[in-house]
Design an enzyme around this catalytic site. Structure first.
Site, PDB file in Angstrom:
ATOM      1  N   LYS A 176       3.513  16.747 -12.965  1.00 12.09           N
ATOM      2  CA  LYS A 176       2.094  16.818 -13.293  1.00 12.09           C
ATOM      3  C   LYS A 176       1.844  17.698 -14.516  1.00 12.09           C
ATOM      4  O   LYS A 176       0.907  17.444 -15.289  1.00 12.09           O
ATOM      5  CB  LYS A 176       1.290  17.297 -12.079  1.00 12.09           C
ATOM      6  CG  LYS A 176       1.262  16.254 -10.948  1.00 12.09           C
ATOM      7  CD  LYS A 176       0.686  14.916 -11.414  1.00 12.09           C
ATOM      8  CE  LYS A 176       0.539  13.910 -10.303  1.00 12.09           C
ATOM      9  NZ  LYS A 176      -0.072  12.637 -10.748  1.00 12.09           N
ATOM     10  N   ASN A 198      -3.303   6.132 -12.769  1.00 14.40           N
ATOM     11  CA  ASN A 198      -3.449   6.932 -11.557  1.00 14.40           C
ATOM     12  C   ASN A 198      -2.251   6.843 -10.616  1.00 14.40           C
ATOM     13  O   ASN A 198      -2.067   7.726  -9.781  1.00 14.40           O
ATOM     14  CB  ASN A 198      -4.720   6.467 -10.832  1.00 14.40           C
ATOM     15  CG  ASN A 198      -4.830   7.011  -9.435  1.00 14.40           C
ATOM     16  OD1 ASN A 198      -5.080   8.198  -9.238  1.00 14.40           O
ATOM     17  ND2 ASN A 198      -4.625   6.155  -8.443  1.00 14.40           N
ATOM     18  N   THR A 205      -7.039  11.688   1.066  1.00 16.02           N
ATOM     19  CA  THR A 205      -6.411  10.412   0.742  1.00 16.02           C
ATOM     20  C   THR A 205      -5.245  10.164   1.703  1.00 16.02           C
ATOM     21  O   THR A 205      -4.765  11.098   2.366  1.00 16.02           O
ATOM     22  CB  THR A 205      -5.852  10.428  -0.688  1.00 16.02           C
ATOM     23  OG1 THR A 205      -4.800  11.415  -0.758  1.00 16.02           O
ATOM     24  CG2 THR A 205      -6.932  10.753  -1.709  1.00 16.02           C
ATOM     25  N   TYR A 265       7.381  18.078  -8.257  1.00 14.55           N
ATOM     26  CA  TYR A 265       6.056  17.460  -8.376  1.00 14.55           C
ATOM     27  C   TYR A 265       5.230  18.222  -9.412  1.00 14.55           C
ATOM     28  O   TYR A 265       4.554  17.618 -10.258  1.00 14.55           O
ATOM     29  CB  TYR A 265       5.355  17.470  -7.023  1.00 14.55           C
ATOM     30  CG  TYR A 265       3.984  16.827  -7.038  1.00 14.55           C
ATOM     31  CD1 TYR A 265       3.844  15.457  -7.210  1.00 14.55           C
ATOM     32  CD2 TYR A 265       2.830  17.596  -6.880  1.00 14.55           C
ATOM     33  CE1 TYR A 265       2.584  14.860  -7.228  1.00 14.55           C
ATOM     34  CE2 TYR A 265       1.568  17.013  -6.896  1.00 14.55           C
ATOM     35  CZ  TYR A 265       1.457  15.645  -7.071  1.00 14.55           C
ATOM     36  OH  TYR A 265       0.219  15.059  -7.091  1.00 14.55           O
TER      37      TYR A 265
END
Length: 249
Positions: A160, A90, A191, A156
């Site tokens: 991913k 993660n 988060t 990014y």
């Protein structure tokens, strides 16, 4: 609820956000855990929380961009608990939100080291151990950014997409060898990472989500626990969007 009784697992980036929520959910489902995190204080706090409700966990400071750190994390699980059944890979970072030609090369290198190489290192050492003992289950954290493209996030998004692709191909490598490999694709989730990335207003992303709200870390955790468990025994190579409908748009 999915059951992980008797299983030994690793959670990277387990000190905050989705990693923390998933570590707690895995422990409540019966797994014994080794928490890997760069920030030791946050990692130790998660261990203490797990122990408070009767779970078993230990912490090891880990930087997933360093292969020796990852190898040591896997070895710690085997040394302490005798095996490794589960991996939740993660740990990650989000990089810069600017057009591609403005991306900083050094920052890009760090992003690739953590988000791509870090997942590779985790899978490599986890799978080596799982093959020795006859199987296991792995979930990687991808993203809706690993399924779609978004302006300003080119690097990014690329990392991913790499996680999504690595998950698919590795799942095929081990489909007949007892190791299942899947990923989750979180949408906007409340988060610290999203809080920082939105300048302190993570709920500003709610308008982007068909359900009209951002997700909670526990909602991702539930999906991860299911994918890791034997309830998902016929699922491999899949990236499961947990995104309030974003990827359906």
């Amino acid at each position: 609820m999915a059951i992980l009784n008797g299983k030994v697992g690793i959670v990277t980036g387990g000190g905050t956000g989705i990693g923390r929520a998933t570590a707690l959910a895995m422990a409540k489902a019966g797994a014994t855990l080794v928490i890997g995190n760069r920030n030791a204080a946050k990692g130790e706090e998660v261990v203490q929380t797990i122990e408070q409700f009767g779970g078993r966990a230990i912490f090891q400071q880990t930087d997933v961009s360093k292969p020796d750190d990852v190898m040591s994390l896997v070895q710690r699980a085997v040394t302490e608990f005798g095996r490794l059944d589960l991996g939740f890979n993660n740990a990650g970072m989000d990089g810069e939100q600017v057009p591609l030609h403005e991306q900083d090369i050094d920052k890009a290198s760090t992003l690739f080291d953590v988000n791509i190489k870090g997942v590779f290192y985790c899978m490599k050492y986890e799978i080596e151990q799982m093959l020795k003992q006859g199987g296991g289950s792995i979930v990687n954290t991808s993203s809706i950014f690993g399924l779609n493209g978004y302006p300003g996030w080119s690097l990014y998004v690329s990392t991913k997409h790499a996680v999504t692709g690595m998950t698919k191909a590795a799942a095929l490598d081990y489909a007949k060898r007892g190791v299942r490999i899947n990923a989750v694709g979180p949408g906007p989730v409340e988060t610290p990472l999203l809080h920082e990335g939105t300048g302190g207003d993570p709920h500003s992303y709610a308008a982007f989500v068909p359900m009209g709200r951002i997700g909670q870390p526990e909602e991702i955790a539930d999906a991860v626990v299911w994918l890791l468990s034997d309830e998902a025994r016929y699922v491999t190579g899949h990236t499961l969007p947990v995104d309030g409908g974003v990827c359906s748009q």
